[in-house]
Design an enzyme around this catalytic site. Structure first.
Site, PDB file in Angstrom:
ATOM      1  N   SER A 195       0.817  -1.335  -0.037  1.00 39.75           N
ATOM      2  CA  SER A 195      -0.072  -0.021  -0.107  1.00 39.75           C
ATOM      3  C   SER A 195       0.818   1.292   0.036  1.00 39.75           C
ATOM      4  CB  SER A 195      -0.869   0.095   1.128  1.00 39.75           C
ATOM      5  OG  SER A 195      -0.207  -0.021   2.526  1.00 39.75           O
TER       6      SER A 195
ATOM      7  N   GLU B 170      -5.302   0.062  -7.481  1.00 39.63           N
ATOM      8  CA  GLU B 170      -4.488   0.893  -8.019  1.00 39.63           C
ATOM      9  C   GLU B 170      -3.344  -0.059  -8.750  1.00 39.63           C
ATOM     10  OE1 GLU B 170      -3.978   4.765  -5.008  1.00 39.63           O
ATOM     11  OE2 GLU B 170      -2.970   2.838  -4.471  1.00 39.63           O
TER      12      GLU B 170
ATOM     13  N   ASN C 113      -3.601   6.274  -0.527  1.00 36.31           N
ATOM     14  CA  ASN C 113      -3.227   6.301   0.891  1.00 36.31           C
ATOM     15  C   ASN C 113      -2.531   7.865   0.977  1.00 36.31           C
ATOM     16  OD1 ASN C 113      -3.772   4.166   1.944  1.00 36.31           O
ATOM     17  ND2 ASN C 113      -2.043   3.073   1.571  1.00 36.31           N
TER      18      ASN C 113
ATOM     19  N   HIS D  64      -2.544  -2.686  -6.060  1.00 38.38           N
ATOM     20  CA  HIS D  64      -2.943  -2.414  -4.605  1.00 38.38           C
ATOM     21  C   HIS D  64      -4.518  -2.592  -4.536  1.00 38.38           C
ATOM     22  CE1 HIS D  64      -3.658   0.650  -1.399  1.00 38.38           C
ATOM     23  NE2 HIS D  64      -3.625  -0.312  -0.774  1.00 38.38           N
TER      24      HIS D  64
END
Length: 290
Positions: free
Chosen positions: A119, A154, A192, A142
């Site tokens: 992540s 992602e 994130n 991800h």
């Protein structure tokens, strides 16, 4: 190349549900972890996930036996030689991932695509653990938790990721119904970086005494339309992972992504989240009690 067989490394919350969504899409999955106990627990948890999903109308009754039959479990990667795609979903630790990659480098077939579910760690840095000829077939995929419900993936290209490999991997994550977005290889990627910036401000509000975690969670749910608030989400993904990712982001971006002292205190006190009985909130049998 279509995906006939998938290898998943890691039978924790992320790895097991990645295995599940592909198994539901009729892909043959091999899932491994360090011990038989871990993989047995993962399979038991997937049964509960399927039962809960059936009860809520997310899955049909016949999906359960079909999906479980599509998942084989192992305690090493020696059987991954014929996998078309291997997804690593182990702990967010660069050295641990690197050790696993060296094993995969020896086992996987030449044209296998290998992806990390990291992540936050740079894909180009992780690629360096592979032999040079393998690095073009490595990228980031991800997934978001819980994988069985969250649509987003992602897709992160490293410096040497082959564009054709990225294109094939993007198509592969669409197979179980996920929606991919392309993100440059920057530490923390896109979502994130946004999420942790928001968490930083939410924790500052608590540290300043401006609002309680419960009120901020309510505000984010009702005012921003978030399904869960930031403090409940931190407890769900664990304070341990929150701290690890926060420190990776701080190393990369300095005070722009500063690790809040309260997160360090919670971690040091063993208040690691819902699965552990206490984090920002208290829990009993996985349910919040305050």
């Amino acid at each position: 190349m279509t995906i006939q067989r998938l290898g998943v490394c890691g039978a924790g919350m992320m790895g097991s549900e990645i295995a599940l969504v592909f198994a539901l899409a009729d892909v043959k999955v091999r899932m491994m972890d360090a011990s038989q106990e871990y993989v047995d627990k993962a399979m038991a948890k997937l049964e509960k996930t399927l039962d809960a999903g059936i009860g809520r109308g997310f899955f049909a009754e016949e999906d359960k036996p079909r999906a479980l039959a599509n998942i084989e479990t192992f305690t090493d990667v020696s059987t991954y030689g014929d996998c078309d795609l291997v997804i690593e979903a182990i702990t967010e630790d660069q050295e641990a991932k690197g050790k696993l990659y060296k094993e995969l480098d020896k086992v996987c077939k030449k044209d296998a695509i290998i992806a990390s579910n990291t992540s936050s760690i740079s894909i180009s840095v992780l690629a360096s653990y592979f032999s040079e000829e393998r690095q073009g077939n490595f990228l980031g995929l991800h997934f978001f938790s819980p994988v069985s419900r969250m649509k987003l993936v992602e897709v992160i290209s490293g410096m040497d990721s082959d564009p054709e490999v990225v294109k094939r991997a993007t198509a592969m994550v669409e197979l179980p119904g996920k929606t991919p977005i392309q993100v440059k290889d920057v530490v923390g990627f896109a979502v994130n970086r946004i999420l942790f910036a928001m968490w930083d401000e939410a924790i500052r509000l608590v540290e300043e005494g401006a609002a309680t975690p419960a009120d901020i969670d309510t505000g984010c749910r009702l005012g921003l339309g978030h399904p869960v608030g930031p403090f409940e989400l931190m407890d769900n993904i664990t304070i341990d992972l929150t701290l690890k990712v926060s420190q990776i982001l701080e190393d990369a971006y300095g005070d722009r992504m500063h690790t809040r002292p309260t997160i360090k205190q919670l971690h040091a006190a063993g208040r690691l989240g819902r699965r552990y009985g206490r984090g920002w909130y208290r829990y009993q049998d996985g349910k919040r009690v305050d």
